[in-house]
Design an enzyme around this catalytic site. Sequence first.
Site, PDB file in Angstrom:
ATOM      1  CE  LYS A 253      -2.027   3.079   2.812  1.00  0.00           C
ATOM      2  NZ  LYS A 253      -1.682   4.125   1.963  1.00  0.00           N
TER       3      LYS A 253
ATOM      4  CD  GLU B  58      12.280   4.198   8.785  1.00  0.00           C
ATOM      5  OE1 GLU B  58      12.148   5.175   9.563  1.00  0.00           O
ATOM      6  OE2 GLU B  58      12.320   4.280   7.552  1.00  0.00           O
TER       7      GLU B  58
ATOM      8  CB  CYS C 233      12.602   8.807   9.235  1.00  0.00           C
ATOM      9  SG  CYS C 233      10.966   8.563   8.593  1.00  0.00           S
TER      10      CYS C 233
ATOM     11  CD  GLU D  29      10.508  12.828  11.973  1.00  0.00           C
ATOM     12  OE1 GLU D  29      11.380  12.161  11.443  1.00  0.00           O
ATOM     13  OE2 GLU D  29       9.380  12.383  12.219  1.00  0.00           O
TER      14      GLU D  29
END
Length: 513
Positions: free
Chosen positions: A205, A280, A314, A411
Amino acid sequence: MRSVRAMGAQSPRVLPALLRQMGTMVQLKEMGLFKSKGLIGDKWVDAEDGRTLPVTNPATGETLTSVPLMSGGDTQKAIAAASHAFTSWSMRTASDRSKLMRNWFNLLIENKDDLARLMVLEQGKPLAEAAGEIVYGASFVEFYAEEAKRVYGDLIPSPFAEKRMLVMKHPVGVVGAITPWNFPLAMITRKVAPALAAGCTAVVKPSELTPLTALAAAELALQAGIPPGVVNVVMGDSVGIGNALIDSTQVRKITFTGSTAVGKILMAGAGKTVKKVSLELGGNAPCIIFDDADLDIAVKGALAGKYRNSGQTCVCINRILVQDGIYDRFAEAFGQAVSGLRVGNGLEEGITQGPLINEAALDKVERHVEDAVSKGAKVLVGGKRHSLGRTFYEPTLLGNASDEMLIFREEVFGPVAPLVRFKTDEEAIKMANESEFGLAAYAFTENIARGWHVAESLEYGMVGLNEGLISTEVEPFGGTKQSGLGREGSKYGLDEYLEVKYVCLGNMKQPVV
Ligand code: SIN
């Protein structure tokens, strides 16, 4: 999408208006790679209820095409196709799987230009960076085509005279792979390649923001001879698709790259059927610049580690901790380097910074900068929306940042670097570890002993020492704490798709002669 020729003769004045109405024309050398349907088994399909969703170019806001808005029902069909294909795919020899994967790798590389162009159109990153991602993404296919042949078992020395003990490895089964928009190819191949090498089949997906690269890659997998059903692609209703993957007893593994919030939901859901999970998730990467760092290396490394993909990875540096003795020199040199970055449409020559993916991303960046400035940060470079408008933001450098600011804890996922001053090594290590995340960290120093101590002390899954770009197919990519579970890439990445089976042979009496 129809080509200009297929639209028939139009007056030169009507044509541009018509093109604008229809959206950006996607021109590839191989138009067969421009797929806008889901892939289930050997069929390119619409959503079962016919719904669609547009795919837009983040640099222009124009519609590129629309793809099926698929649901849980569509996903169940994809799972059935993957499950059917699993029986024969897992029974093939490793060398057979390896050859087909090698074909896939070759096709990804041969079609690099088209894939890169498609990626820029849907994701926004500059063309050279997109081409780099195609090579990076393909490298996982090549690496795991080779590793497929090295899935060894063990013969265990038996503690019993009449028993023999061994370990064999089996593919886990059907894998659900949920991937993000920031790396439309590499995050897929990093999951699907080890899965296929192990003998698993997959339902992928991709993000609904960037499905086109994924569909093109799936078309190339078919062209490579990878049998239908081994790779299936569904996209659209994230919750419906995610639930179908999670609830299915046939799906034996979920692998996900994305936010920590969604990772937690998937992990909890996977408990219902006790699936294997690899996650992750988010990061909050510190980068420590020590007094004894080589200034050029530190500036180059921090620039690459921060502004790659416009700060949307990331592992992007989120906070730069700079020691007192080098702070001013670093701020000056780094500021100059940041000012040299060129913002624009990724298809234009010389652009190094593309747009952010959408308005929500831009809002977050703006919120972080406003918060930092309100708490005493000083804008050294940039600090506002770019004059190009839309989702472009100026590459930004903030001085005088502190751990009280939002940007220190969360972040930012955008082109903003805050500089935080520190005095001692232990102070820097403490600040760096002050996070619920533990994905990547970076440090710059010319002193090996200091670098070693810092690498050992940082509570992160990956550490770049005098290096801002650490990702490759041969390294175990992954994090500690709330940055995730498991590793992708390298020999460790294959284990995530394998079950260990112990076999005990009893009554192995010596024949009497
Ligand atoms: C990510 O942002 O999740 C991946 C970055 C990389 O592979 O370097």
